[in-house]
Scaffold this motif. Structure first.
Motif, PDB file in Angstrom:
ATOM      1  N   LEU A  23       7.218 -13.267  32.264  1.00 24.02           N
ATOM      2  CA  LEU A  23       7.045 -14.166  31.130  1.00 24.02           C
ATOM      3  C   LEU A  23       5.576 -14.359  30.801  1.00 24.02           C
ATOM      4  O   LEU A  23       5.180 -14.380  29.621  1.00 24.02           O
ATOM      5  N   GLN A  24       4.753 -14.470  31.820  1.00 25.63           N
ATOM      6  CA  GLN A  24       3.321 -14.676  31.606  1.00 25.63           C
ATOM      7  C   GLN A  24       2.643 -13.435  31.047  1.00 25.63           C
ATOM      8  O   GLN A  24       1.724 -13.530  30.230  1.00 25.63           O
ATOM      9  N   ARG A  25       3.099 -12.255  31.455  1.00 29.05           N
ATOM     10  CA  ARG A  25       2.472 -11.006  31.018  1.00 29.05           C
ATOM     11  C   ARG A  25       3.027 -10.485  29.697  1.00 29.05           C
ATOM     12  O   ARG A  25       2.451  -9.549  29.132  1.00 29.05           O
ATOM     13  N   PHE A  26       4.098 -11.061  29.210  1.00 35.38           N
ATOM     14  CA  PHE A  26       4.740 -10.498  28.023  1.00 35.38           C
ATOM     15  C   PHE A  26       3.816 -10.606  26.810  1.00 35.38           C
ATOM     16  O   PHE A  26       3.263 -11.687  26.540  1.00 35.38           O
ATOM     17  N   PRO A  27       3.615  -9.532  26.055  1.00 36.03           N
ATOM     18  CA  PRO A  27       2.633  -9.527  24.953  1.00 36.03           C
ATOM     19  C   PRO A  27       3.176 -10.134  23.659  1.00 36.03           C
ATOM     20  O   PRO A  27       3.421  -9.421  22.685  1.00 36.03           O
ATOM     21  N   PHE A  28       3.373 -11.439  23.634  1.00 34.65           N
ATOM     22  CA  PHE A  28       3.818 -12.091  22.405  1.00 34.65           C
ATOM     23  C   PHE A  28       2.772 -11.908  21.313  1.00 34.65           C
ATOM     24  O   PHE A  28       1.571 -11.947  21.564  1.00 34.65           O
ATOM     25  N   ARG A  29       3.233 -11.757  20.068  1.00 31.64           N
ATOM     26  CA  ARG A  29       2.326 -11.533  18.958  1.00 31.64           C
ATOM     27  C   ARG A  29       2.555 -12.569  17.859  1.00 31.64           C
ATOM     28  O   ARG A  29       3.661 -13.074  17.685  1.00 31.64           O
ATOM     29  N   GLY A  30       1.488 -12.849  17.087  1.00 29.49           N
ATOM     30  CA  GLY A  30       1.605 -13.698  15.902  1.00 29.49           C
ATOM     31  C   GLY A  30       2.200 -15.056  16.197  1.00 29.49           C
ATOM     32  O   GLY A  30       1.841 -15.725  17.178  1.00 29.49           O
ATOM     33  N   ASN A  31       3.152 -15.468  15.349  1.00 31.02           N
ATOM     34  CA  ASN A  31       3.810 -16.762  15.531  1.00 31.02           C
ATOM     35  C   ASN A  31       4.651 -16.797  16.794  1.00 31.02           C
ATOM     36  O   ASN A  31       4.942 -17.877  17.316  1.00 31.02           O
ATOM     37  N   PHE A  60      14.548 -13.429  26.525  1.00 24.03           N
ATOM     38  CA  PHE A  60      14.976 -13.318  27.916  1.00 24.03           C
ATOM     39  C   PHE A  60      15.456 -11.897  28.263  1.00 24.03           C
ATOM     40  O   PHE A  60      15.136 -11.401  29.356  1.00 24.03           O
ATOM     41  N   PRO A  61      16.210 -11.206  27.386  1.00 29.85           N
ATOM     42  CA  PRO A  61      16.608  -9.822  27.743  1.00 29.85           C
ATOM     43  C   PRO A  61      15.428  -8.904  28.003  1.00 29.85           C
ATOM     44  O   PRO A  61      15.536  -7.968  28.816  1.00 29.85           O
ATOM     45  N   PHE A  62      14.283  -9.140  27.325  1.00 34.90           N
ATOM     46  CA  PHE A  62      13.094  -8.329  27.589  1.00 34.90           C
ATOM     47  C   PHE A  62      12.537  -8.611  28.986  1.00 34.90           C
ATOM     48  O   PHE A  62      12.059  -7.699  29.676  1.00 34.90           O
ATOM     49  N   MET A  63      12.580  -9.891  29.377  1.00 35.57           N
ATOM     50  CA  MET A  63      11.993 -10.268  30.671  1.00 35.57           C
ATOM     51  C   MET A  63      12.745  -9.648  31.849  1.00 35.57           C
ATOM     52  O   MET A  63      12.152  -9.367  32.891  1.00 35.57           O
ATOM     53  N   ILE A 289      14.554   0.734  18.547  1.00 35.25           N
ATOM     54  CA  ILE A 289      14.167   1.387  17.305  1.00 35.25           C
ATOM     55  C   ILE A 289      13.320   2.610  17.623  1.00 35.25           C
ATOM     56  O   ILE A 289      12.616   2.653  18.634  1.00 35.25           O
ATOM     57  N   SER A 290      13.407   3.581  16.749  1.00 40.60           N
ATOM     58  CA  SER A 290      12.629   4.807  16.927  1.00 40.60           C
ATOM     59  C   SER A 290      12.399   5.433  15.567  1.00 40.60           C
ATOM     60  O   SER A 290      13.157   5.197  14.619  1.00 40.60           O
ATOM     61  N   HIS A 316       7.673  -4.958  16.799  1.00 46.55           N
ATOM     62  CA  HIS A 316       8.526  -4.469  17.860  1.00 46.55           C
ATOM     63  C   HIS A 316       7.772  -4.593  19.186  1.00 46.55           C
ATOM     64  O   HIS A 316       6.547  -4.628  19.211  1.00 46.55           O
ATOM     65  N   TYR A 317       8.529  -4.661  20.251  1.00 40.49           N
ATOM     66  CA  TYR A 317       7.943  -4.822  21.579  1.00 40.49           C
ATOM     67  C   TYR A 317       8.307  -3.623  22.443  1.00 40.49           C
ATOM     68  O   TYR A 317       9.445  -3.157  22.431  1.00 40.49           O
ATOM     69  N   LYS A 318       7.334  -3.138  23.195  1.00 38.52           N
ATOM     70  CA  LYS A 318       7.536  -1.977  24.045  1.00 38.52           C
ATOM     71  C   LYS A 318       7.875  -2.441  25.457  1.00 38.52           C
ATOM     72  O   LYS A 318       7.112  -3.170  26.090  1.00 38.52           O
ATOM     73  N   VAL A 319       9.056  -2.039  25.919  1.00 38.70           N
ATOM     74  CA  VAL A 319       9.525  -2.391  27.252  1.00 38.70           C
ATOM     75  C   VAL A 319      10.075  -1.126  27.897  1.00 38.70           C
ATOM     76  O   VAL A 319      10.927  -0.437  27.314  1.00 38.70           O
ATOM     77  N   SER A 320       9.575  -0.809  29.079  1.00 35.06           N
ATOM     78  CA  SER A 320      10.035   0.368  29.833  1.00 35.06           C
ATOM     79  C   SER A 320       9.955   1.648  28.992  1.00 35.06           C
ATOM     80  O   SER A 320      10.859   2.495  29.035  1.00 35.06           O
ATOM     81  N   GLY A 321       8.926   1.775  28.211  1.00 35.45           N
ATOM     82  CA  GLY A 321       8.703   2.990  27.448  1.00 35.45           C
ATOM     83  C   GLY A 321       9.431   3.084  26.134  1.00 35.45           C
ATOM     84  O   GLY A 321       9.236   4.046  25.381  1.00 35.45           O
ATOM     85  N   SER A 322      10.273   2.108  25.789  1.00 34.63           N
ATOM     86  CA  SER A 322      11.010   2.115  24.526  1.00 34.63           C
ATOM     87  C   SER A 322      10.580   0.927  23.678  1.00 34.63           C
ATOM     88  O   SER A 322      10.079  -0.078  24.192  1.00 34.63           O
ATOM     89  N   HIS A 323      10.805   1.037  22.367  1.00 34.13           N
ATOM     90  CA  HIS A 323      10.456  -0.030  21.444  1.00 34.13           C
ATOM     91  C   HIS A 323      11.720  -0.792  21.046  1.00 34.13           C
ATOM     92  O   HIS A 323      12.729  -0.174  20.671  1.00 34.13           O
ATOM     93  N   PHE A 324      11.639  -2.122  21.103  1.00 36.06           N
ATOM     94  CA  PHE A 324      12.808  -2.960  20.854  1.00 36.06           C
ATOM     95  C   PHE A 324      12.481  -4.049  19.837  1.00 36.06           C
ATOM     96  O   PHE A 324      11.324  -4.454  19.677  1.00 36.06           O
TER      97      PHE A 324
END
Length: 337
Positions: A23-31, A60-63, A289-290, A316-324
């Motif tokens: 949660l602390q490392r997650f790269p939240f962006r903008g708002n 939470f699914p990203f975490m 997404i791709s 979009h957020y990159k998790v485990s090499g994929s964009h979501f």
């Protein structure tokens, strides 16, 4: 959510330390970063305020992506149902069929929650069962919620804290609020419906062929449009790189599109967007997404009024090499072609 997290920790799927670190490392962006969840998650409760906990459930699914060994687990399915319910409840435009589905989803969630955990249900669970009826009677609940009043109240709390004087504090607050209102209403009381930042005349010849083809259908003289990377429509800011949900045809109900340009002519707004291939992952209730070779050339022009949902997904957020991409709220049902 604290009950669910405690269940996952007891099953040794992940630890609280790992969850808080993710949660602390997650790269939240903008708002999204403005409402960043508090990094104090425990088995007892979630830290933070209401919006922060909303954002925690949304991301939470990203975490825990890749940390759930059994996505068919009843408690994990309960988390996904709760995420679905929240996305429906905060939607700004719902069809009667969606409200009917929401009611079924709520009753299933309450029954499963009662069966899986011995802790007694709270009054808020009973209130939840009335949400579908309230939506039919009063419209989307996001238009009625009290969070805007709490936001207004926070202004008065700040004034009282900064004043450091509580003698006749109500008079102080009333005076400062009226001064603020006078400042806000100085000149134009209500902002324009459409505000653009650094708009320039649009010359299609300066852009790639796929963009030229996308704007051919515009009714007005194309040179009357202003092109910009950022436009504000009815208080919502749209920027280059954000994702929108658009309808393409009857077979492809809706898809994600990334903003390339914003075209403005008076109060008419069009977005030149690039479509992206998306795959729904039901095990995590998120979208992968791709961009394929065809997608790179698949550029269309979408009118603001034709968007399925006005809220732009910041990125979009990159998790485990994929964009979501994860939804903030459910888009309305698209019109049949």
């Amino acid at each position: 959510m604290a009950l669910f997290i405690g269940y996952f920790v007891d099953k040794k799927w992940f630890t609280l330390e790992l969850l808080n670190q993710n949660l602390q490392r997650f790269p939240f962006r903008g708002n999204d970063a403005a409402n960043r969840p508090a990094t104090a998650v425990s088995k007892v409760k979630l830290g933070g305020q209401a919006v922060q906990n909303w954002w925690f459930l949304r991301f939470f699914p990203f975490m825990v992506y890749g940390l759930i060994p059994n996505t068919e687990d009843c408690v994990w399915q309960l988390v996904l149902k709760l995420k679905d319910i929240v996305e429906f409840v905060v939607s700004t435009n719902l069809q009667p069929s969606q409200v009917a589905y929401l009611e079924v989803l709520i009753h299933e969630y309450i029954a499963d929650r009662k069966a899986l955990f011995p802790q007694p249900l709270r009054p808020k669970h009973h209130f939840l069962t009335h949400y579908a009826w309230n939506i039919l009677m009063f419209g989307p609940l996001i238009r009625l919620w009290t969070l805007r009043f709490e936001s207004k109240h926070s202004y008065f709390k700040r004034c009282a804290r900064y004043a450091q004087n509580f003698i006749n504090i109500t008079l102080t607050l009333a005076h400062r609020h009226q001064m603020l209102q006078a400042y806000c209403f100085n000149g134009q009381m209500f902002p324009d419906d459409v505000l653009l930042d650094k708009g320039t005349s649009f010359h299609p010849d300066l852009y790639a062929v796929n963009i030229q083809n996308a704007v051919k259908h515009l009714n007005h003289d194309i040179k009357q449009y202003l092109v910009t990377d950022e436009v504000c429509v009815f208080g919502t800011k749209y920027q280059k790189g954000q994702f929108l949900i658009v309808q393409i045809d009857a077979s492809e109900r809706w898809t994600f599109a990334r903003i390339l340009l914003s075209l403005v002519e008076n109060v008419e707004v069009h977005f030149v967007v690039r479509l992206y291939t998306s795959t729904f992952l039901p095990d995590y209730n998120i979208y992968r997404i791709s961009a394929t070779d065809d997608d790179l050339n698949h550029v269309v022009c979408v009118k603001y009024n034709d968007l399925l949902d006005y809220y732009p997904l910041l990125s979009h957020y990159k998790v485990s090499g994929s964009h979501f991409v994860t939804l903030k709220n459910k888009p309305r049902e698209p019109k049949e072609a």
